[in-house]
Design a protein around this motif. Structure first.
Motif, PDB file in Angstrom:
ATOM      1  N   THR A   1      32.031  45.572  45.665  1.00 52.64           N
ATOM      2  CA  THR A   1      31.948  44.362  46.228  1.00 52.64           C
ATOM      3  C   THR A   1      31.095  43.167  45.835  1.00 52.64           C
ATOM      4  N   VAL A   2      32.016  41.934  45.813  1.00 50.20           N
ATOM      5  CA  VAL A   2      31.516  41.050  45.092  1.00 50.20           C
ATOM      6  C   VAL A   2      31.338  39.806  46.030  1.00 50.20           C
ATOM      7  N   GLY A   3      30.060  39.073  46.202  1.00 48.68           N
ATOM      8  CA  GLY A   3      30.022  37.902  47.218  1.00 48.68           C
ATOM      9  C   GLY A   3      30.948  37.236  47.185  1.00 48.68           C
ATOM     10  N   GLY A   4      31.459  36.588  48.337  1.00 48.22           N
ATOM     11  CA  GLY A   4      32.439  35.787  48.294  1.00 48.22           C
ATOM     12  C   GLY A   4      34.004  36.105  48.264  1.00 48.22           C
ATOM     13  N   ARG A   5      34.043  37.481  48.117  1.00 43.78           N
ATOM     14  CA  ARG A   5      35.318  38.071  48.384  1.00 43.78           C
ATOM     15  C   ARG A   5      35.108  39.154  49.695  1.00 43.78           C
ATOM     16  N   PRO A   6      36.047  39.116  50.615  1.00 45.30           N
ATOM     17  CA  PRO A   6      36.190  39.958  51.616  1.00 45.30           C
ATOM     18  C   PRO A   6      36.470  41.448  51.249  1.00 45.30           C
ATOM     19  N   ASP A   7      37.320  41.702  50.431  1.00 48.46           N
ATOM     20  CA  ASP A   7      37.877  42.845  50.317  1.00 48.46           C
ATOM     21  C   ASP A   7      37.222  43.369  48.617  1.00 48.46           C
ATOM     22  N   PRO A   8      36.875  44.763  48.796  1.00 47.98           N
ATOM     23  CA  PRO A   8      36.168  45.291  47.279  1.00 47.98           C
ATOM     24  C   PRO A   8      37.234  45.225  46.174  1.00 47.98           C
ATOM     25  N   LEU A   9      36.817  45.099  45.013  1.00 47.24           N
ATOM     26  CA  LEU A   9      37.521  45.281  43.678  1.00 47.24           C
ATOM     27  C   LEU A   9      37.737  46.634  43.699  1.00 47.24           C
ATOM     28  N   THR A  10      38.993  47.342  43.121  1.00 48.75           N
ATOM     29  CA  THR A  10      39.149  48.508  42.994  1.00 48.75           C
ATOM     30  C   THR A  10      39.928  48.567  41.534  1.00 48.75           C
ATOM     31  N   ALA A  11      40.273  49.892  41.203  1.00 49.40           N
ATOM     32  CA  ALA A  11      41.022  50.192  40.018  1.00 49.40           C
ATOM     33  C   ALA A  11      42.418  49.719  40.142  1.00 49.40           C
ATOM     34  N   ASP A  12      42.883  49.578  41.323  1.00 49.67           N
ATOM     35  CA  ASP A  12      44.285  49.342  41.520  1.00 49.67           C
ATOM     36  C   ASP A  12      44.500  47.644  42.004  1.00 49.67           C
ATOM     37  N   ASN A  13      43.536  47.134  42.426  1.00 53.65           N
ATOM     38  CA  ASN A  13      43.779  45.694  42.534  1.00 53.65           C
ATOM     39  C   ASN A  13      43.108  44.658  41.647  1.00 53.65           C
ATOM     40  N   ALA A  14      42.254  45.112  40.850  1.00 50.27           N
ATOM     41  CA  ALA A  14      41.332  44.250  39.949  1.00 50.27           C
ATOM     42  C   ALA A  14      42.183  43.514  38.954  1.00 50.27           C
ATOM     43  N   ALA A  15      42.975  44.073  38.092  1.00 59.23           N
ATOM     44  CA  ALA A  15      43.681  43.460  37.168  1.00 59.23           C
ATOM     45  C   ALA A  15      44.561  42.390  37.712  1.00 59.23           C
ATOM     46  N   ASP A  16      45.372  42.656  38.784  1.00 58.05           N
ATOM     47  CA  ASP A  16      46.267  41.678  39.565  1.00 58.05           C
ATOM     48  C   ASP A  16      45.404  40.528  40.149  1.00 58.05           C
ATOM     49  N   PHE A  17      44.205  40.751  40.710  1.00 63.08           N
ATOM     50  CA  PHE A  17      43.430  39.772  41.119  1.00 63.08           C
ATOM     51  C   PHE A  17      42.938  38.885  40.101  1.00 63.08           C
ATOM     52  N   LEU A  18      42.476  39.291  38.860  1.00 62.56           N
ATOM     53  CA  LEU A  18      42.018  38.775  37.839  1.00 62.56           C
ATOM     54  C   LEU A  18      42.949  37.811  37.019  1.00 62.56           C
ATOM     55  N   LEU A  19      44.118  38.257  36.955  1.00 63.94           N
ATOM     56  CA  LEU A  19      45.274  37.680  36.356  1.00 63.94           C
ATOM     57  C   LEU A  19      46.127  36.699  37.019  1.00 63.94           C
ATOM     58  N   ARG A  20      46.107  36.724  38.459  1.00 61.16           N
ATOM     59  CA  ARG A  20      46.817  36.177  39.290  1.00 61.16           C
ATOM     60  C   ARG A  20      46.219  35.603  40.374  1.00 61.16           C
ATOM     61  N   GLY A  21      45.611  36.578  41.473  1.00 64.71           N
ATOM     62  CA  GLY A  21      45.210  36.218  42.583  1.00 64.71           C
ATOM     63  C   GLY A  21      43.952  35.387  42.526  1.00 64.71           C
ATOM     64  N   GLN A  22      43.285  35.335  41.637  1.00 64.03           N
ATOM     65  CA  GLN A  22      41.987  34.293  41.605  1.00 64.03           C
ATOM     66  C   GLN A  22      42.582  32.882  41.617  1.00 64.03           C
ATOM     67  N   TYR A  23      43.563  32.731  40.962  1.00 61.88           N
ATOM     68  CA  TYR A  23      43.976  31.224  40.678  1.00 61.88           C
ATOM     69  C   TYR A  23      44.565  30.753  42.278  1.00 61.88           C
TER      70      TYR A  23
ATOM     71  N   SER B   1      35.134  30.292  37.757  1.00 60.04           N
ATOM     72  CA  SER B   1      34.472  30.814  36.428  1.00 60.04           C
ATOM     73  C   SER B   1      33.205  31.526  36.844  1.00 60.04           C
ATOM     74  N   ASP B   2      32.518  30.972  37.540  1.00 58.10           N
ATOM     75  CA  ASP B   2      31.015  31.487  38.056  1.00 58.10           C
ATOM     76  C   ASP B   2      31.475  32.876  38.899  1.00 58.10           C
ATOM     77  N   PHE B   3      32.314  32.933  39.483  1.00 55.26           N
ATOM     78  CA  PHE B   3      33.002  34.130  40.382  1.00 55.26           C
ATOM     79  C   PHE B   3      33.211  35.429  39.248  1.00 55.26           C
ATOM     80  N   LEU B   4      33.893  35.007  38.288  1.00 52.45           N
ATOM     81  CA  LEU B   4      34.471  35.802  37.215  1.00 52.45           C
ATOM     82  C   LEU B   4      33.272  36.779  36.532  1.00 52.45           C
ATOM     83  N   LEU B   5      32.334  35.621  36.424  1.00 53.34           N
ATOM     84  CA  LEU B   5      31.071  36.245  35.549  1.00 53.34           C
ATOM     85  C   LEU B   5      30.215  37.146  36.547  1.00 53.34           C
TER      86      LEU B   5
END
Length: 734
Positions: free
Chosen positions: A454-476, A486-490
């Motif tokens: 669980t990362v602050g600022g995101r309501p849903d936890p990052l999992t092995a199933d959703n992390a790649a899609d979020f990092l490539l598309r959802g974050q934008y 950029s700060d959130f990615l760090l």
């Protein structure tokens, strides 16, 4: 003299060197004696067959024998006829003993016919009393041989069940070891070792041992004896390794790996490697062209199994040998981590947006430093590559000294690592021991090991199933502000690595299984500046080096020139058509790269679809690069329009580049026509290396041959290009 020559031929009709010597001398003497009295027609037939099959200097000897035979047929009163016939017999038997061996092949049959012709002719001319004596000798010899062979066959029949049980238990034990059930693996391999020992003892009994002196039977006795003994040794060593070198049992606890447990595995793994090496030698000794197909097939299967197991055991032994130092057992280690995203492509995979410094001491890893890549750009103004000659000119044109984000601008990861090593000390760092490359897919796989975070600022936890899609598309979509994103990615990177380096992790085998797909896809790469450790990375296939050119080669890369994150919305199709001309040793090929841009012209932040250079929003500006050993003939885009192409040579192959601008929600193709020489004497081989893009490429390959040649085997390949691919095609004249 003929007997001495026969000994020098080193023929092995049995499995006993003394009986080999007796038999080949007897054969040589018999054929020479038969030749001395045989008819001229027999001389011609025997020496003619020999002349056809012989090679090298022995072909000259066979031709000489044939000439003598023809002369004898023409002149019925040939002077010194018996000497001439003996010479023909001697040359025939010496040549036949040196023919290339084949498993019950044409050479063996022809040799038997040639010798039988001479002996048969001499037999027909022999006195009746001589034939009677020879029959008695032959019947006695055959009777003894049959008696010995029968005793051996009986012993093999009695041992068959034990041997089959041994093989079955060994296979089950190895399967259990691969599945991580080392306790069961040790039990099954122990049973296999005892069963092999029992079979070896039975096959080595006093009434089976004489089989070694019987032609053909002896080779089977030796093969079974060697294989059963080797099976016993390997199974025993593998059982010991399963107990004492449980790789799956190596578990990170509270962020630390017990390096003493790693060191304790060295001895059992070394014993296993030694047993496998000796088994390989035994398998080579057991090989014979006289083995019947069922046993020959079993021997081939055993040899392949030993080869595969040896590779695995050597890898495990090498890993155990270097892992303590790699994890700081001999002092602190420091590794640069490049966090990259293929949403903005570079030829290795993606733009490096963030970095980290991973330190290791006494088996404990710590992400001691992280930052945005701009921090390194600002920290090292005025830096220079300490040895720019190590890098291709096109790579240097990315101005690495000023823009760290371009360090991944070449597909060869060892080159990337060397650039990092040269620039890091000038950017506020110190000496490095290695470099790691991690993209969003690899980061998602790490979550298989840690569990959701669980990362602050995101309501849903990052999992092995959703992390790649979020990092490539959802974050934008979630972050309109680039600094906040950029700060959130760090924060995500730090959180995942903190979980990795502070908690408990599953066993090493589970970790390897989770991360292996990313290594194959070139999304998780590692380079060490210590040669022994780098050799391990190369063996594991995580070094990211471009392979050597072993025939034809293809790799397509692209670099984003729009300074945006639009490549998450880009899909590529690669069509490779090859026409081979084996007569000339050339290939004519075309590479068509089709870019499908699904980016809209609005609705996403400017840093995703905008173009600082002024191109319309949603336009994908990409530099496409094709790596090939062939030379360029022409290049065109969709509709046959010419395109400007750059050309260079890198890593022992040619590189052709083209700048393309693909409008939003559209596609554009570029075709490179190629030609050049290829060594096609042993067929055609194509190696394809992927770029770790946001969306895997679709690859289509078709290989054809010019008349009158035809391809043998599958000449096509259609796949999602997610790992290195190879296509091997045989060629035959029609």
């Amino acid at each position: 003299m003929s007997g001495i020559g026969a000994l020098l031929a080193e023929a092995q009709p049995t499995a006993n060197r003394w009986s080999d010597a007796v038999l080949v001398i007897a054969l040589a003497v018999t054929v020479v004696a038969a030749g001395s009295v045989a008819r001229a027609t027999a001389w011609i037939l025997a020496s003619g067959v020999t002349a056809v099959l012989a090679s090298g200097l022995w072909s000259l000897a066979a031709v000489a024998a044939l000439a003598i035979g023809i002369a004898g047929a023409i002149r019925g009163d040939l002077p010194h006829r018996r000497i001439a016939g003996a010479a023909i017999g001697g040359l025939t038997v010496q040549t036949m003993l040196r023919l290339d061996e084949g498993r019950f092949g044409a050479s063996t049959v022809a040799a038997t016919i040639a010798i039988a012709v001479l002996v048969g002719s001499a037999w027909s001319l022999a006195r009746r009393s001589t034939r009677v004596r020879l029959r008695i000798v032959a019947f006695v010899a055959m009777g003894v041989a049959l008696l010995i062979a029968g005793a051996f066959a009986l012993q093999v029949w009695k041992s068959r069940a034990v041997l089959e049980l041994a093989v079955q238990r060994a296979q089950e034990g190895l399967a259990a070891a691969r599945a991580g059930d080392n306790e069961r693996a040790a039990e099954l391999l122990g049973q296999a070792s005892r069963a092999f020992d029992e079979a070896s003892g039975e096959l080595h009994s006093w009434f089976a041992r004489p089989a070694s002196v019987v032609p053909v039977v002896g080779q089977h006795q030796r093969a079974l004896d060697l294989l059963s003994a080797a099976g016993a040794n390997v199974s025993a060593a593998a059982a010991d390794a399963a107990w004492r070198a449980d790789i799956q049992g190596l578990i990170v606890h509270d962020g630390q790996l017990d390096l003493r447990r790693v060191t304790d595995m060295t001895a059992p793994l070394a014993s296993l490697v030694d047993a496998l090496d000796r088994a390989g030698v035994a398998a080579a000794r057991a090989e014979s062209p006289w083995l019947l197909p069922p046993l020959a097939q079993r021997l081939d299967d055993f040899t392949r199994s030993v080869h595969d197991a040896t590779a695995d055991a050597n890898t495990a032994a090498e890993a155990v040998g270097v892992l303590p130092a790699l994890l700081g057992g001999d002092g602190e280690r420091r590794y640069f981590v490049a966090f990259a995203t293929p949403a903005e492509s570079r030829e290795l995979g993606g733009f490096t947006g963030a970095f980290g410094l991973l330190t290791a001491r006494d088996g404990r890893l710590t992400l001691s430093q992280t930052g945005r890549i701009q921090e390194l750009n600002e920290a090292g103004r005025g830096r220079r590559l300490s040895d720019p000659t190590q890098f291709p000119a096109r790579y240097r044109a990315f101005r690495l000294e000023e823009f760290w984000q371009n360090v991944t601008g070449t597909p060869d990861f060892p080159t990337v690592a060397e650039a990092v090593r040269q620039m890091w000390p000038q950017s506020g760092g110190g000496d490095l021991d290695g470099v790691l490359y991690v993209d969003p897919y690899a980061l998602a796989s790490l979550l298989q090991l840690t569990g959701p975070v669980t990362v602050g600022g995101r309501p849903d936890p990052l999992t092995a199933d959703n992390a790649a899609d979020f990092l490539l598309r959802g974050q934008y979509q979630d972050f309109a502000n680039i600094d906040a994103r950029s700060d959130f990615l760090l924060t995500i990177a730090r959180t995942v690595f903190d979980e990795l380096t502070s908690g408990d992790l599953p066993g090493m085998r589970t970790m390897a299984d989770a991360l292996a797909p990313d290594a194959r896809q070139r999304r998780l790469l590692a380079h060490s500046f210590h040669p022994e450790e780098q050799r391990l990375f190369e063996r594991l296939g995580i070094d990211g080096a471009l392979p050597p050119v072993r025939g034809d080669f293809l790799s397509v890369g692209s670099s984003n020139l729009g300074q945006n994150k639009i490549d998450a919305l880009l899909h590529r199709t690669i069509d490779y058509d090859v026409v081979l001309d084996p007569d000339r040793g050339t290939a004519a090929a075309s590479v068509t790269v089709t870019l499908h841009n699904t980016a809209p012209s609005s609705g996403l932040p400017d840093y995703v679809i905008g173009n600082p250079g002024g191109a319309p929003k949603g336009t994908n500006l990409t530099m496409v690069a094709v790596y090939t050993p062939l030379r360029l003939v022409d290049a065109t885009t969709t509709g046959g329009q010419p395109v400007n192409v750059g050309a260079s040579e890198e890593y022992g192959r040619r590189v052709y580049t083209a700048l393309l601008a693909v409008p939003p929600m559209s596609e554009l193709s570029v075709t490179f026509a190629l030609e050049g020489p290829l060594d096609l004497r042993s067929g055609y081989r194509l190696d394809v290396v992927p770029q770790a893009t946001a969306n895997p490429d679709r690859l289509h390959v078709e290989v054809r041959a010019e008349d009158p040649w035809r391809t043998r085997g599958a000449g096509t390949l259609a796949t999602n290009l997610e790992a290195d691919e190879s296509l091997v095609v045989g060629l035959r004249p029609d």
